[in-house]
Design an enzyme around this catalytic site. Sequence first.
Site, short mmCIF file in Angstrom:
data_model
loop_
_atom_site.label_atom_id
_atom_site.label_comp_id
_atom_site.label_asym_id
_atom_site.label_seq_id
_atom_site.Cartn_x
_atom_site.Cartn_y
_atom_site.Cartn_z
N HIS A 13 -14.72 17.91 -4.47
CA HIS A 13 -13.27 18.11 -4.53
C HIS A 13 -12.66 17.28 -5.66
CE1 HIS A 13 -9.28 18.76 -2.37
NE2 HIS A 13 -8.99 17.81 -3.24
N GLU A 14 -13.02 16.00 -5.73
CA GLU A 14 -12.40 15.13 -6.74
C GLU A 14 -12.91 15.44 -8.14
OE1 GLU A 14 -9.85 13.59 -5.85
OE2 GLU A 14 -10.20 13.84 -3.71
N CYS A 36 -5.51 18.92 0.40
CA CYS A 36 -5.37 18.22 -0.87
C CYS A 36 -4.02 17.54 -0.94
CB CYS A 36 -5.53 19.20 -2.03
SG CYS A 36 -5.39 18.44 -3.67
N HIS A 62 -11.08 18.35 -9.54
CA HIS A 62 -9.77 17.97 -10.09
C HIS A 62 -9.89 17.61 -11.57
CE1 HIS A 62 -6.68 18.01 -7.06
NE2 HIS A 62 -7.39 17.31 -6.20
#
Length: 214
Positions: free
Chosen positions: A168-169, A126, A172
């Site tokens: 993953h995004e 990351c 966030h």
Amino acid sequence: MTTPGTLPPLPERVERLLATEDPLPIVAAGDPVLRTPAAPYEGQLPEALLARLLAAMRRTMREAPGVGLAAPQIGVPLRLAVLEDPATVPEEVRRVRERAPLPYRVLVNPVYEGVGERRAAFYEGCLSVPGWQAVVARHAVVRLRAEDEHGRALDEEVRGWSARIVQHETDHLDGTLYVDRALPRSLTSNENLLRYWNDPAPERAAAELGFALN
């Protein structure tokens, strides 16, 4: 004018952020913006300012380099993300990780859900946790629902490494970092990953570092 202890309006903060042509600074783990769920994007920025922000995010992602960048990673608490993966990796890596090229795209207010039971465990890093990687088991296929930068609805299945990037995004935007989902014993510095564990899949790392992949 703002009173002490209050933040300027979001458009003003974004204008200040974009006042340089350099890549935007990436927020590191420990900053509260990475642990606070981002606000749904509902037109908080003028159209031209949104376009400039997304262009700056794209440039920052490419120069980092990375394959995705969420707005909170540059300190903007909105549900926006940019993705792009040229997949310039050896053929064996591409095959084992199901890593096909992902053309540049923008996700506005994305959500995902797993499709089927299959999960895939690979090392992941990351930009907000520089220097380290760990194994994360994620859905191999996800249903992605979002909008693009023009307000067009997206509803599609995404698989392989592209599905990993989407998860993953989007995480966030929910205040979740990959380390929250990682297998702790797999944690390694980038240097040691290249030195010891630079395999297409992490089975050997699991055996020698003592963690299970399922």
